[in-house]
Design a protein around this motif. Structure first.
Motif, mmCIF file in Angstrom:
data_model
loop_
_atom_site.group_PDB
_atom_site.id
_atom_site.type_symbol
_atom_site.label_atom_id
_atom_site.label_comp_id
_atom_site.label_asym_id
_atom_site.label_seq_id
_atom_site.Cartn_x
_atom_site.Cartn_y
_atom_site.Cartn_z
ATOM 1 N N PHE A 71 0.814 -1.218 0.000
ATOM 2 C CA PHE A 71 0.000 0.000 0.000
ATOM 3 C C PHE A 71 0.848 1.269 0.000
ATOM 4 N N ASP A 72 2.155 1.082 0.014
ATOM 5 C CA ASP A 72 3.104 2.192 0.006
ATOM 6 C C ASP A 72 2.805 3.210 1.111
ATOM 7 N N VAL A 73 2.729 2.701 2.334
ATOM 8 C CA VAL A 73 2.521 3.569 3.494
ATOM 9 C C VAL A 73 3.691 3.375 4.467
ATOM 10 N N PRO A 74 3.939 4.355 5.332
ATOM 11 C CA PRO A 74 5.028 4.222 6.299
ATOM 12 C C PRO A 74 4.735 3.134 7.334
ATOM 13 N N LEU A 75 5.820 2.524 7.807
ATOM 14 C CA LEU A 75 5.720 1.474 8.832
ATOM 15 C C LEU A 75 6.516 1.890 10.066
ATOM 16 N N THR A 76 5.855 1.883 11.210
ATOM 17 C CA THR A 76 6.573 2.097 12.464
ATOM 18 C C THR A 76 6.762 0.759 13.161
ATOM 19 N N VAL A 77 7.999 0.511 13.605
ATOM 20 C CA VAL A 77 8.296 -0.673 14.412
ATOM 21 C C VAL A 77 8.402 -0.229 15.868
ATOM 22 N N GLY A 78 7.550 -0.796 16.717
ATOM 23 C CA GLY A 78 7.528 -0.401 18.124
ATOM 24 C C GLY A 78 7.949 -1.534 19.046
ATOM 25 N N HIS A 79 8.679 -1.169 20.088
ATOM 26 C CA HIS A 79 9.107 -2.168 21.080
ATOM 27 C C HIS A 79 9.022 -1.539 22.468
#
Ligand SMILES: Nc1ncnc2c1ncn2[C@@H]1O[C@H](COP(=O)(O)OP(=O)(O)OP(=O)(O)O)[C@@H](O)[C@H]1O
Ligand SMILES: [Mg+2]
Length: 174
Positions: free
Chosen positions: A28-36
């Motif tokens: 979908f060509d959207v930003p991805l945030t990786v959270g921890h």
């Protein structure tokens, strides 16, 4: 879809969540945030069972600057030789950063153009819910289980609370 957040604790299920979240973000060509979310109060148990990240030990011992007489082979060994305190905090932070970095690397491999990272602490589900709000996430991806020991429930307590309380869609990955 505008923004995807994937929460990872480094477990197998959360690695699969990272894969699915990254595939969606790329498609979908959207930003991805990786959270921890870091856990300082009960590290040894959960982290010791992270068999899949055992090879993080050498990295963590070096990057933390903690002086070990012998570099332990396993997570369990890492915390056995370390008295609780600053060193533990430092090690857990380094391991958390590494978990996030690996997820971001994988997401980029899968074609995600824009990635962001968030490392937080406190109640895990509350921290993830805050991340959802801060990033404007409309799709949160979690594993259906995590590093927890008791596997009788179908869904882990963090995943359950996020599903129940998030204002956005939540995908729990098996
Ligand atoms: N510390 C964390 N940081 C980021 N995401 C997490 C964290 N802990 C859990 N998650 C997310 O929630 C998913 C489900 O984990 P959860 O903790 O709910 O299950 P569990 O560990 O098997 O059970 P429990 O913690 O209730 O004993 C994980 O796959 C991951 O996506
Ligand atoms: Mg858990």
């Amino acid at each position: 879809m505008k923004h995807i957040l994937v929460a990872t604790d480094g477990s197998d299920a959360s690695s699969r969540a990272v894969e699915q979240a990254a595939e969606l973000a790329a498609k979908f060509d959207v930003p991805l945030t990786v959270g921890h979310v870091l856990h300082f109060e009960r590290p040894a148990n959960e982290l010791a069972r992270m068999a899949e990240v055992e090879h993080m030990v050498r990295h963590a011992t070096q990057a933390s600057g903690v002086n070990f007489p012998n570099v332990p082979d396993t997570m369990l060994g890492l915390f056995k030789d370390t008295a609780p305190g600053d060193n533990t905090v430092r090690l857990i932070t380094v391991i958390g950063e590494e978990i996030v970095k690996r997820a971001v690397d994988r997401a980029k491999e899968l074609g995600v153009k824009t990635t962001k990272t968030m490392i937080s602490q406190g109640d895990t589900a509350d921290a993830i819910l805050d991340m959802i709000d801060e990033t404007g996430t409309d799709m949160c991806v979690v594993g259906h289980r995590g590093l927890g020991r008791v596997k009788t429930m179908l869904l882990g307590s963090v995943a359950l609370k996020v599903v129940q309380q998030a204002g956005c869609s939540v995908l729990s990955v098996r």
